[in-house]
Motif scaffolding. Structure first.
Motif, PDB file in Angstrom:
ATOM      1  N   GLU A  15       0.815  -1.284  -0.175  1.00  9.53           N
ATOM      2  CA  GLU A  15      -0.038   0.074   0.010  1.00  9.53           C
ATOM      3  C   GLU A  15       0.767   1.362  -0.152  1.00  9.53           C
ATOM      4  OE1 GLU A  15      -2.098  -0.608   3.370  1.00  9.53           O
ATOM      5  OE2 GLU A  15      -3.525  -2.043   2.323  1.00  9.53           O
ATOM      6  N   GLN A  75       2.057   1.741  -3.359  1.00  9.60           N
ATOM      7  CA  GLN A  75       0.952   2.652  -4.335  1.00  9.60           C
ATOM      8  C   GLN A  75       0.815   4.061  -3.796  1.00  9.60           C
ATOM      9  OE1 GLN A  75      -0.991   1.183  -6.804  1.00  9.60           O
ATOM     10  NE2 GLN A  75      -1.455   3.366  -7.060  1.00  9.60           N
ATOM     11  N   HIS A  90      -2.730   6.013   6.509  1.00 11.62           N
ATOM     12  CA  HIS A  90      -2.001   4.843   6.417  1.00 11.62           C
ATOM     13  C   HIS A  90      -0.907   4.615   7.540  1.00 11.62           C
ATOM     14  CE1 HIS A  90       0.806   2.167   3.945  1.00 11.62           C
ATOM     15  NE2 HIS A  90      -0.234   1.504   4.022  1.00 11.62           N
TER      16      HIS A  90
END
Length: 288
Positions: free
Chosen positions: A37, A40, A70
């Protein structure tokens, strides 16, 4: 977070040891997914930083908030795992030996954020020097204003003070491994082992084992508290640095942070794999 009492530690030893292997494996899997993630997010940040995009501050804010979320998700998951097996957070199998060598209390040193910021700012300043001399603005980290630099300097000083206080607390906790109770306990266990399997030793074994579990659990509670303090400072430092920066500057800072983290992880893994291959070849040669 209060330190555990001996009664709590004794009543629930499985909390510290019973699920250590599954918990370690679970966080390892989480971390691998988290890295995917992060990669990305890095692509999204690089795309948003492109001059061709000419994104305004309002358009960048959702992306910055998503990246911050995140990081928050990582620290929440880490905190949950630490409650089950805090020792795994101090010797993480999901990181490389290279990363381990630069860890500070289970993670990155908060003051490193300022070295990263100044390094990236200097590189961008050098790259855009001609434009800056002509009075043009770049919008990136080369364009830090005097007021921003003053705020960053103040934040760096306060962060270093907190970092030192946590480091000292950690050092004092490490020293408790040699406190009187631990020395007395280690001596008693040694004497019992030396006595062999006599009747008294067999009768006292469960009680001594319980005492060992209680003593170690209290040490681990202290480690958990210190890890929480360190992680809290890490996350607060990141957020406060980003608050000082403009949205496009925050994007550039987050790019630098992600690139550094991902590449060091990658380089470290490659070095570990190469070292493992050498050991395998040496073992094979020895066996011949």
């Amino acid at each position: 977070m209060a330190a555990a009492t001996s009664s709590t530690a004794t009543a629930n030893p499985a909390r510290r040891n019973g699920s250590s292997a599954p918990e370690r494996e679970s966080f390892h899997k989480f971390f691998e997914c988290w890295l995917v993630e992060q990669n990305q997010h890095l692509h999204d940040l690089v795309s948003a930083s492109s001059p061709a995009r000419d994104a305004d501050d309002q358009a960048l804010r959702p992306l910055i908030d998503r990246v911050i979320l995140h990081y928050e998700h990582y620290y929440k998951a880490k905190s949950r795992s630490a409650k089950q097996n805090v020792l795994a957070m101090f010797s993480p199998t999901w990181r490389s030996s290279l990363e381990d060598a630069f860890l500070w209390i289970g993670g990155w040193r908060p003051s490193m954020a300022f070295h990263l910021l100044y390094s990236k700012s200097g590189l961008q300043l050098e790259a855009h020097l001609a434009e800056l001399i002509r009075g043009l603005t770049t919008g990136d980290l080369a364009d830090l204003s005097p007021s921003q630099l003053a705020l960053i300097d103040d934040l760096q000083k306060s962060t270093i003070r907190e970092e030192k206080a946590i480091t000292e607390k950690f050092a004092k906790h490490q020293e408790t491994v040699a406190d009187a109770s631990m020395v007395e306990l280690s001596h008693a266990i040694t004497e019992m082992t030396r006595a062999g399997g006599g009747e008294a030793a067999v009768e006292n074994a469960p009680a001594m084992e319980e005492e060992v579990e209680s003593a170690l659990a209290a040490k681990e509670e202290g480690l958990e508290e210190i890890l929480h303090m360190a992680d809290d400072l890490r996350l607060r430092t990141l957020k406060e640095v980003l608050n000082i920066l403009s949205p496009i500057q925050a994007v550039h800072f987050l790019i630098a942070a992600a690139e550094l983290h991902l590449r060091i992880h990658e380089w470290g893994k490659k070095k570990d794999e190469a070292q493992a291959q050498i050991h395998h070849q040496e073992a094979y040669a020895t066996a011949q």
